[in-house]
Design an enzyme around this catalytic site. Structure first.
Site, PDB file in Angstrom:
ATOM      1  N   CYS A 226       0.666  -0.964   0.065  1.00 17.70           N
ATOM      2  CA  CYS A 226      -0.040   0.420  -0.074  1.00 17.70           C
ATOM      3  C   CYS A 226       0.487   1.221  -0.227  1.00 17.70           C
ATOM      4  O   CYS A 226       0.744   2.105  -0.513  1.00 17.70           O
ATOM      5  CB  CYS A 226      -0.894   0.194   1.484  1.00 17.70           C
ATOM      6  SG  CYS A 226      -0.178   0.144   2.364  1.00 17.70           S
ATOM      7  N   HIS A 273      -3.321   1.017   6.356  1.00 20.61           N
ATOM      8  CA  HIS A 273      -3.260   0.879   5.494  1.00 20.61           C
ATOM      9  C   HIS A 273      -3.172   2.596   4.264  1.00 20.61           C
ATOM     10  O   HIS A 273      -4.047   3.625   5.043  1.00 20.61           O
ATOM     11  CB  HIS A 273      -4.374  -0.083   5.179  1.00 20.61           C
ATOM     12  CG  HIS A 273      -4.592  -0.230   3.446  1.00 20.61           C
ATOM     13  ND1 HIS A 273      -3.862  -0.639   2.992  1.00 20.61           N
ATOM     14  CD2 HIS A 273      -5.442   0.116   2.841  1.00 20.61           C
ATOM     15  CE1 HIS A 273      -4.199  -1.321   1.751  1.00 20.61           C
ATOM     16  NE2 HIS A 273      -5.951   0.196   1.476  1.00 20.61           N
ATOM     17  N   HIS A 285      -5.860   1.758  -4.478  1.00 15.95           N
ATOM     18  CA  HIS A 285      -4.935   1.134  -3.545  1.00 15.95           C
ATOM     19  C   HIS A 285      -3.998  -0.527  -4.057  1.00 15.95           C
ATOM     20  O   HIS A 285      -4.931  -1.098  -5.125  1.00 15.95           O
ATOM     21  CB  HIS A 285      -5.530   0.713  -2.213  1.00 15.95           C
ATOM     22  CG  HIS A 285      -6.713   0.441  -2.176  1.00 15.95           C
ATOM     23  ND1 HIS A 285      -6.919  -0.816  -0.754  1.00 15.95           N
ATOM     24  CD2 HIS A 285      -7.886  -0.258  -2.704  1.00 15.95           C
ATOM     25  CE1 HIS A 285      -7.494  -1.382  -1.157  1.00 15.95           C
ATOM     26  NE2 HIS A 285      -8.455  -1.138  -2.306  1.00 15.95           N
TER      27      HIS A 285
END
Length: 311
Positions: A226, A273, A285
């Site tokens: 990420c 994240h 993402h």
């Protein structure tokens, strides 16, 4: 419960008679993925810190050479003066001889010259000492940095082994539920929105990364995690970000949801994240293990916060 213990319970042979339902297993996989991703982000942070230490070591090594040369040169000059005085030759011997045979007026003048010679020796001695002190100080700092780097490398190796073991267990869980450990998406073939400036470069990069696999610790160009994706997207625009979601949060300016613009970062899961906002309520993402970079709703998870990259 620690991730390793949680996965061990899930995969324990004795639990076969009480297999979880599909919804329960899906929930367990999501929880395990989240925990494992946080561990990956910790690994990324340690890796970035190790890189920083290595850069500092390189700088120290570059600075040690001149200091060592300066120290050794000063010491050699002092040693030559000492040897000359001891042997009764050179300027000191000459002035001592003149001092013993000259008139009182000459003696006074030559005493001043002798003082100048003494001052020169003192300056060289102090120069040698100062250079030596700096050299020793820098060398000590270098040795400390090296020891710390070696310690970090050992920790990273242990973390890597744990992550790889946990990943295998998680893949087995996914295969049990989905029949495969991978859920991939194809490359993006639609129109990429036109966004001006550096943000536009980052957004375009993110769109072009869609479909590439998730890989922990990766920052492209063939795979990403990420924070590796957001870092790489903004790197393409000439902006440096740390390969760590929580640090990227600190590196960006706080904005509200209503202020979001393409290129901004959206943070989730207590900073475990991060995604890049691309407009129209969408983010791109790198989700988690066994998946690929994808376009998703900004509300795929509850956002933790929003950040504008300082470009």
């Amino acid at each position: 419960m620690p991730l390793v213990a949680a996965l061990a319970v899930l995969l324990a042979p004795g639990a076969a008679h009480a297999a979880p339902s599909e919804s329960e297993l899906s929930k367990q996989i999501t929880e395990a993925s989240t925990k494992l991703e946080k561990l990956v982000e910790q690994f990324n942070k340690s890796t970035e810190q190790a890189k920083s230490v290595q850069a500092q070591i390189q700088q120290l090594e570059t600075s040690l050479g001149p200091l060592a040369h300066q120290r050794d040169d000063a010491r050699q000059r002092v040693a030559k003066l000492a040897a000359s005085a001891y042997a009764g030759s050179g300027q000191l011997a000459t002035w001592n001889a003149l001092l013993g045979t000259s008139s009182p007026t000459d003696v006074v003048e030559r005493l001043g010259t002798l003082q100048q010679l003494a001052d020169t020796q003192t300056t060289m001695i102090e120069s040698a000492r100062d250079a030596g002190d700096k050299y020793d100080e820098q060398k000590s700092a270098l040795q400390t940095a090296l020891a710390k780097a070696q310690e970090d490398v050992a920790k990273l190796a242990a973390q890597k082994k744990q992550i790889e073991g946990d990943l295998k267990k998680l893949e087995a869980q996914k295969k049990q539920l989905y029949g495969t450990s991978s859920q991939t998406s194809g490359r993006y073939t639609g129109k990429i929105p036109a966004v001006s400036g550096k943000a536009g470069v980052a957004v375009t990069y993110a769109y072009n990364a869609i479909g590439k696999p998730y890989a922990w610790g990766a920052d492209g160009p063939s795979s990403y995690d990420c924070s590796g994706l957001t870092m790489a997207a903004w790197k393409a625009a000439g902006v440096s970000l740390y390969h760590h979601a929580a640090t990227q949060y600190d590196e960006t300016a706080r904005i509200s949801r209503s202020q979001l613009a393409p290129g901004d970062l959206v943070f989730y899961s207590d900073l475990g994240h991060v995604a890049i906002y691309v407009g129209s309520g969408k983010v791109i993402h790198a989700p988690t293990f066994g998946e690929s970079v994808k376009l998703a709703s900004i509300d795929m998870m509850t956002p933790y916060g929003y950040g504008r990259v300082k470009s």
